[in-house]
Enzyme design. Structure first.
Site, PDB file in Angstrom:
ATOM      1  CG  ASN A   3      -1.707   1.221   1.426  1.00 12.74           C
ATOM      2  OD1 ASN A   3      -1.751   2.076   0.534  1.00 12.74           O
ATOM      3  ND2 ASN A   3      -2.369   1.352   2.565  1.00 12.74           N
ATOM      4  CE  LYS A  23      -0.225   3.216   4.633  1.00  7.36           C
ATOM      5  NZ  LYS A  23      -0.184   3.254   6.075  1.00  7.36           N
ATOM      6  CG  HIS A  73      -5.905   1.536   5.097  1.00  5.18           C
ATOM      7  ND1 HIS A  73      -5.520   2.503   5.997  1.00  5.18           N
ATOM      8  CD2 HIS A  73      -4.840   0.698   4.967  1.00  5.18           C
ATOM      9  CE1 HIS A  73      -4.268   2.261   6.387  1.00  5.18           C
ATOM     10  NE2 HIS A  73      -3.831   1.171   5.777  1.00  5.18           N
ATOM     11  CD  GLU A  93      -3.050   5.291   6.778  1.00  8.20           C
ATOM     12  OE1 GLU A  93      -3.025   5.417   5.538  1.00  8.20           O
ATOM     13  OE2 GLU A  93      -2.083   4.837   7.428  1.00  8.20           O
ATOM     14  CD  GLU A 133      -3.504  -2.956   7.160  1.00  8.04           C
ATOM     15  OE1 GLU A 133      -2.372  -3.121   6.718  1.00  8.04           O
ATOM     16  OE2 GLU A 133      -4.175  -1.933   6.941  1.00  8.04           O
ATOM     17  N   GLY A 145       2.084   1.953  10.860  1.00 10.13           N
ATOM     18  CA  GLY A 145       2.994   3.101  10.772  1.00 10.13           C
ATOM     19  C   GLY A 145       3.638   3.495  12.089  1.00 10.13           C
ATOM     20  CB  SER A 156       4.920  -1.895  12.102  1.00  5.22           C
ATOM     21  OG  SER A 156       4.442  -0.583  12.345  1.00  5.22           O
TER      22      SER A 156
HETATM   23  P1  PGA Z   1       2.706   0.123   7.660  1.00  7.51           P
HETATM   24  O1  PGA Z   1       1.289   0.308   6.939  1.00  7.51           O
HETATM   25  O2  PGA Z   1       3.315  -1.134   7.085  1.00  7.51           O
HETATM   26  O3  PGA Z   1       3.471   1.343   7.326  1.00  7.51           O
HETATM   27  O4  PGA Z   1       2.434  -0.033   9.133  1.00  7.51           O
HETATM   28  C1  PGA Z   1       0.445  -0.782   6.700  1.00  7.51           C
HETATM   29  C2  PGA Z   1      -0.851  -0.320   6.110  1.00  7.51           C
HETATM   30  O5  PGA Z   1      -1.257   0.824   6.386  1.00  7.51           O
HETATM   31  O6  PGA Z   1      -1.494  -1.046   5.337  1.00  7.51           O
END
Ligand code: PGA
Length: 238
Positions: A8, A10, A88, A90, A155, A161, A199
């Site tokens: 992803n 982003k 997601h 976010e 997740e 993140g 992460s």
């Molecule tokens: P990250 O993001 O690996 O940076 O924690 C994962 C995601 O948002 O799908």
């Protein structure tokens, strides 16, 4: 089933950055590699590769119309998308997406032959209040239909993140619970791939690949550079 390693990206990467990433990436046939770039580089990315499944990070749930700034399932499919990340955290947190909207997005994605990659996961507060199982149940029950034909990403919101990965025990428990719900609610059942996201790094990938009921990973930060993404992919090759 081959492990699925999904990226992803982003809100990152211009076309030249996408191009140099693909020049540096060699995809082994033992894994299935999926990448969701920004919508602006979707078409370009889809033209760069045949060995990687290209997708998007979001779609709108209406087929077309006066929805300024939104992008439809038909439009992304036309530009080469084969899957779509839906729900997601976010998008839920920053853009107020809720389960009824997410359900409609899954439906319209499937209607356009886009594989829905549905994200679920609890916040830290919910985990500390022992609500993880309940949150996962609600997120799945309010969205899944019997004919769901896609992939789930577990997740934990607190692991995205932050550099804080869930422990193998937490991941196994959540994935096993998700598979049970899938078994009850859908025809595809426990055969549905369940990816872990939050992460994931080259260091955590080998252990993650050995964790029960983990069928792959959804990677954010560590997918942005080809060497670290490659190292994660290699961590999943048994
Ligand atoms: P990250 O993001 O690996 O940076 O924690 C994962 C995601 O948002 O799908």
């Amino acid at each position: 089933m081959k492990p699925i390693i999904a990226a992803n990206w982003k809100m990152h990467k211009t076309r030249s950055e996408v191009e140099s990433f693909f020049n540096d990436l060699k995809v082994p046939s033992a894994v299935s590699v999926w990448i969701a770039p920004s919508a602006t580089t979707l078409h370009f990315a889809a033209q760069q590769t045949t060995s990687i499944l290209i997708g998007v990070q979001n779609i709108y749930f209406e087929p077309q119309g006066a929805f300024t700034g939104e992008i439809s399932a038909a439009q992304v499919a036309d530009c080469g998308a084969r899957f779509v990340i839906i729900g997601h955290s976010e998008r839920r947190r920053l853009f107020g997406e809720n389960n009824p909207q997410i359900k409609k997005k899954v439906a319209i994605a499937s209607a356009h032959n886009l594989i829905p990659l549905l994200c679920v996961g609890e916040t830290l507060e919910e985990r500390n209040n022992h609500q993880t199982r309940h949150v996962l149940e609600t997120q799945l029950q309010e969205v899944l239909t019997e004919n769901f034909n896609g992939v789930i990403a577990y997740e934990p919101v607190w692991a995205i993140g932050t550099g804080q990965t869930a422990t193998p025990e937490m991941i196994e428990e959540a994935h096993t619970h998700i598979k049970k719900i899938l078994e009850k609610m859908t025809q595809q059942g426990a055969k549905t791939a369940v990816l872990y996201g939050g992460s994931v790094t080259p260091q955590t990938a080998p252990q993650l690949s050995q964790t029960k009921n983990v069928d792959g990973a959804l990677v954010g930060g560590a997918s942005l550079e080809a060497p670290s993404f490659m190292a994660i992919i290699k961590g999943f090759i048994k």
